[in-house]
Design a protein around this motif. Structure first.
Motif, PDB file in Angstrom:
ATOM      1  N   LEU A   1      58.978  53.541  36.882  1.00 28.73           N
ATOM      2  CA  LEU A   1      57.648  53.982  37.304  1.00 28.73           C
ATOM      3  C   LEU A   1      57.108  55.076  36.381  1.00 28.73           C
ATOM      4  O   LEU A   1      55.927  55.089  36.038  1.00 28.73           O
ATOM      5  CB  LEU A   1      57.702  54.485  38.746  1.00 28.73           C
ATOM      6  CG  LEU A   1      57.814  53.354  39.777  1.00 28.73           C
ATOM      7  CD1 LEU A   1      58.135  53.894  41.154  1.00 28.73           C
ATOM      8  CD2 LEU A   1      56.534  52.536  39.817  1.00 28.73           C
TER       9      LEU A   1
ATOM     10  N   LEU B   1      52.580  46.439  40.586  1.00 28.61           N
ATOM     11  CA  LEU B   1      53.930  46.762  41.039  1.00 28.61           C
ATOM     12  C   LEU B   1      54.516  45.548  41.743  1.00 28.61           C
ATOM     13  O   LEU B   1      53.997  45.111  42.759  1.00 28.61           O
ATOM     14  CB  LEU B   1      53.898  47.940  42.017  1.00 28.61           C
ATOM     15  CG  LEU B   1      53.226  49.223  41.535  1.00 28.61           C
ATOM     16  CD1 LEU B   1      53.125  50.230  42.664  1.00 28.61           C
ATOM     17  CD2 LEU B   1      54.001  49.809  40.375  1.00 28.61           C
TER      18      LEU B   1
ATOM     19  N   PRO C   1      57.968  47.255  44.401  1.00 30.55           N
ATOM     20  CA  PRO C   1      58.352  48.530  43.774  1.00 30.55           C
ATOM     21  C   PRO C   1      59.413  49.313  44.529  1.00 30.55           C
ATOM     22  O   PRO C   1      60.052  50.179  43.943  1.00 30.55           O
ATOM     23  CB  PRO C   1      57.040  49.325  43.764  1.00 30.55           C
ATOM     24  CG  PRO C   1      56.252  48.770  44.893  1.00 30.55           C
ATOM     25  CD  PRO C   1      56.609  47.316  44.960  1.00 30.55           C
TER      26      PRO C   1
END
Ligand SMILES: Nc1ncnc2c1ncn2[C@@H]1O[C@H](COP(=O)(O)OP(=O)(O)OP(=O)(O)O)[C@@H](O)[C@H]1O
Ligand SMILES: [Mg+2]
Lengths: 508, 405
Positions: free
Chosen positions: A419, A432, A435
């Motif tokens: 990230l 994402l 995630p």
């Protein structure tokens, strides 16, 4: 050691350069129980399991482990020895041979033979027997790579239990599974338990903890916080033990200010690279606005990942359709083009797609953005380091320094590195893909907070997730996909779990 | 989430072992030297050392080019044939083309000028040919997606054919003296010392700048031991080398070129995007691709660089031998790959250094040199080379196993 204990762990200490992964860890496991272990990323769960399963040898840690009435002293050839003693482990990463059949995998290295030749009929009938014992609906002759990830995981468990397993360790077995597959896995664990096999179950999913475990040990920063019967925990106490503070909410507050459309996808159709007659995405049309969190829901295999990969120029062949960024048409043929147009993808699997494991955290964070620090002749390493430090801090990456290899980080910290890498590249649209897979509750909250902050700053986020809770908790709008087709786009106000599932199974 | 509390400052045994691992091959090299020094008193003569380093330089160039190739997870089997091909072309053009062309083009020029023009043109032509061959391989590997093993295996066969074609199966030569000078000549001794001093000054300057930068960016300065070890160590080595070579005829031209090229390539691999990208690709191609790295272009560049290095090696080879032979460069690819592996380059990709590889090249060259000094038969040399390769890599495997955890 008492008869009813299968495992007794006393004062285990284990250090890595710069990190004390386990500090005096002490607890015991009841014979025939399912024993949960919870803790934040980097708490030392996997390290402890690696000690039990012989990855780390007796002289690499201190402390005493009693297993099944005898002291566990694993030295040379320890992994094999642990297996002989009856300790088996199933990792999150699959360790099957993809081109071999289920039966061949289960009996790999211990094939039944007859007069020196492999006795295939016995091999497959015994495989059938094992699969039936755990009520698994899998064809013994199926080739592994044709099975879904969930089924593969189950095969892995069957393989582990094919021998004389007494203690089965499951380290985050469900993080890559669909809801349905998780149910099957839960049932399998229950069957194992009724067959007298003790399980140690590591997970970040609290529902699973409450559904399946009898006892839970909580680890924090390498030390055991407590071990109690599951019934004595509530959701809140479990979390507060893990993170060491009260957590009142699972999702941060947010009041979205949506701007103009940033990304528009029109009639996007992609040929399936594995089956040219099919479309992995069919006629997909949607748009994402500035400052929006746009959730994509769908069952495992519904084509969510394939769609965004194709948008990113890294999957299949585009047959028709257009992608617009800020109203301008963008021909995207590769990740490079996508990044130039202002997108960044955080891929589904951080180990094989997100990180270069043997390289340092620093290099991993900066690799997509080297242009910022570089002239043709030189990378400005100091500027690089400073910037990477800023972003690592922003994501609260926990590591002795930025020079340690990404492979040495716990799963959650690895995700934070990916990230940080994404943020540094400063995209307009951040994509994402699942995630928070394998990430602890505390860190999840951190990531959600980051997402809120980023959207407040005007970034748009597309988030795929297998967790409906997360999709509902974070998204402004939710697009549901089934078999590569966009079924519907819901406003978060009108969506709930049932409605999403209803669309996701293609029932409309 | 404070990490400082977890810090332990005393290096564990495994860390020390891991650090020592970096020097295993240097110890191996010293050991080999000591053994040969005992067995033959000529081994340490300035003259022999001078020869040894000169012999090592050709494989040195190839190995420098090969490191990034292996680091990106590829391989180049063609370098021996390409080197041979370039050397054959160089000799051919010297003897059959430029020898007549320049006197005709430059009537009235002095013979020395003509020699010089002919030599320069040959060099430019050779480097260009090497480079273009590298580009060709790179294009096929990167953009057409054929595995490097296959492409360069084909290249190996094709350019061996090329060598035979150009030489007609016979020796072509002799090349002119100006051309020979590149491979066989020496830097005048005083200039050699001046260069050595400049190099030392650069090292010291670089160290000072590094410490100042670290301070400026709020980083801890390196420890005194480290600073001394790095700057004094490398300065002493350079001076010692210069002095030793001055006992004979001075620093050899090809070794000087090798030194410069190696320094440049080390810089490229540590300090530029191209270098960073190649390690990333070798470490995880998928992740590199998704990070927006143009993996194809990077691999193309890496192969073109390899081609250029083969071009240099070809020039040195032709100049060193003085003519081109049909067997020129035969099996150099194996020596090159062996040097890389000895030097710690991982065939799995993602790891390897130029400096380590040069030590590897020096090890194989020392073995050959020592054994020929002792008049051992060529078959012994082959066997010893093979055995040392396996043993050295085994030591490496052992020390890695010790330092894993
Ligand atoms: N091989 C290694 N070298 C150095 N440090 C390591 C190594 N393996 C683990 N660590 C460190 O030890 C600590 C515990 O890691 P571990 O993998 O056991 O965490 P975990 O509890 O399993 O976390 P997660 O839930 O993220 O999987 C972490 O700080 C990690 O960085
Ligand atoms: Mg773990």
């Amino acid at each position: 050691m008492q008869e009813n204990l299968i495992l007794d762990i006393q004062k285990i200490n284990k250090s890595f350069p710069g990190v004390r992964a386990l500090k005096d860890a002490t607890f015991s496991v009841q014979r025939g129980s399912v024993h949960g272990i919870c803790g934040e990323n980097g708490a030392g769960k996997s390290t402890l399991m690696k000690i039990l399963s012989g990855v780390y040898l007796k002289d690499e840690y201190t402390g005493v482990i009693q297993f099944d009435g005898k002291e566990l002293r694993l030295k040379e050839n320890a992994i094999h020895e642990a297996k002989e003693l009856g300790i088996d482990i199933v990792y999150q990463e699959l360790a099957l041979v993809p081109k071999m059949t289920v039966g061949e995998n289960i009996f790999l290295g211990k094939e039944p033979t007859h007069a020196g030749r492999i006795d295939w009929s016995s091999l497959y009938s015994r495989t059938q027997e094992i699969l039936q014992r755990y009520s698994l609906d899998i064809n013994p002759q199926a080739v592994i790579e044709t099975l879904s990830v969930g089924k593969q995981q189950l095969v892995e468990i069957a393989k582990a239990c094919a021998g004389k397993t007494k203690l089965l360790i499951l380290d985050e077995p469900t993080s890559a599974l669909s809801e349905k597959e998780i149910k099957i896995l839960m049932n399998t664990v229950k069957t194992l338990k009724s067959n007298g096999i003790t399980c140690i179950y590591i997970t970040h999913k609290l529902e699973e903890v409450f559904e399946i475990t009898d006892t839970v040990t909580i680890l924090r920063d390498g030390a055991v916080v407590t071990t109690k019967p599951t019934s004595e925990y509530t959701n809140e106490t479990l979390i507060s033990y893990m993170v060491g503070r009260e957590m009142t909410e699972r999702f941060p507050k947010r009041d979205p200010k949506l701007g103009d459309v940033v990304l528009r996808v029109e009639k996007f159709t992609v040929q399936d690279p594995h089956n040219p007659k099919k479309h992995s995405s069919h006629d997909a049309t949607f748009d994402v606005r500035k400052g929006e969190i746009f959730g994509i829901a769908g069952l495992m295999g519904s084509g969510r990942t394939e769609l965004i990969r194709a948008l990113y120029g890294e999957y299949g062949t585009k047959l028709s359709g257009n992608v617009f960024i800020n109203g301008k048409i963008k021909p995207i043929k590769s990740a490079q083009d996508a990044m130039k147009s202002g997108m960044f993808l955080v891929p589904e699997d951080r180990k094989t797609e997100g990180l270069i494991l043997q390289q340092s955290i620093l290099k991993n964070i900066t690799i997509p953005s080297l242009d910022i620090f570089s002239s043709f002749f030189r990378i400005d390493k100091y500027k690089e380091l400073k910037t990477a430090q800023t972003y690592a801090k922003k994501m609260a990456v926990k590591a002795p320094s930025l020079y340690v290899k990404a492979s040495t980080l716990s799963g959650g910290n690895q995700q934070k590195v990916v990230l940080a890498k994404a943020l540094l590249s400063d995209p307009q649209v951040l994509i994402l893909d699942d995630p928070t897979r394998g990430i602890d509750v505390g860190a999840k909250y951190e990531i959600y907070k980051q997402m809120v902050e980023l959207t407040n700053e005007g970034m748009s986020i597309i988030m795929i997730s297998s967790s409906l809770e997360e999709i509902l908790g974070m998204s402004d709008r939710i697009m549901v996909i089934s078999e590569g087709k966009v079924i519907t786009v819901l406003d978060s106000g009108e969506a709930n779990q049932e409605i999403i599932m209803h669309h996701a199974v293609g029932a409309s | 989430m404070n990490s400082d509390t977890n810090k332990i400052s005393v290096p564990s045994f495994s860390q020390i072992r891991a650090r020592l691992k970096n020097y295993t091959m240097i110890f191996a090299l010293l050991l080999i030297w000591i053994v040969f020094g005992f067995l033959n008193q000529n081994f340490f003569s300035a003259r022999n050392l001078s020869n040894l380093f000169r012999q090592m330089s050709i494989i040195g160039f190839l190995a420098i080019g090969m490191v990034p190739i292996i680091v990106t997870g590829n391989i180049d089997l063609s370098v021996g044939s390409v080197t041979g091909f370039v050397s054959a072309l160089a000799a051919y053009f010297q003897v059959y083309v430029f020898a007549d062309m320049f006197p005709a083009l430059l009537p009235g020029a002095s013979p020395a000028t003509i020699l010089l023009f002919s030599a320069l043109s040959t060099i430019i032509l050779s480097l260009l040919v090497g480079y273009l061959i590298g580009c060709l391989h790179g294009y096929i590997v990167a953009y057409l997606g054929i595995p490097a093993f296959i492409v360069t295996l084909a290249g190996m066969i094709v350019f061996r054919g090329g060598v035979l074609g150009v030489t007609g199966g016979e020796n072509v030569g002799p090349v002119n003296d100006a051309f020979k000078f590149v491979a066989q000549g020496y830097i005048p001794i005083p200039i050699g010392y001046i260069l050595a001093i400049i190099a030392v000054a650069l090292i010291v300057y670089q160290q000072i700048r590094r410490q100042m930068n670290r301070q400026r960016f709020g980083l801890e300065r390196d420890s005194i031991q480290r600073i001394l070890f790095v700057s004094l160590g490398s300065s002493l080595l350079i001076l010692l080398y210069t002095w030793t070579m001055s006992q004979y005829r001075g620093i050899q031209n090809p070794v000087l070129i090798l030194f410069i090229v190696a320094t440049l390539m080390t810089y490229v691999s540590n300090n530029t995007r191209l270098g960073r990208y190649s390690y990333a690709i070798g470490g995880n191609r998928e992740a590199a691709q998704l990070s927006g790295i143009n993996t194809k272009k990077t691999i193309f560049y890496i192969f073109s660089l390899m081609g250029l290095m083969s071009g240099i090696a070809g020039v040195i080879l032709a100049g060193y031998v003085g003519s081109a032979t049909p067997l020129a460069g035969n099996q150099y690819e194996l020596d090159t790959i062996a040097a890389c592996v000895l030097g710690g380059t991982s065939l799995m990709g993602g790891e390897g250094t130029i400096l380590g590889t040069l030590v590897g090249a020096l090890i194989t060259a020392s073995l050959i040199n020592g054994m020929s000094l002792m008049n051992l038969d060529i078959f012994w040399q082959y066997m010893a080379k093979g055995i040392v390769l396996v043993v050295a890599v085994y030591i490496d495997v052992l020390s890695k196993r010790g330092a894993k955890s």
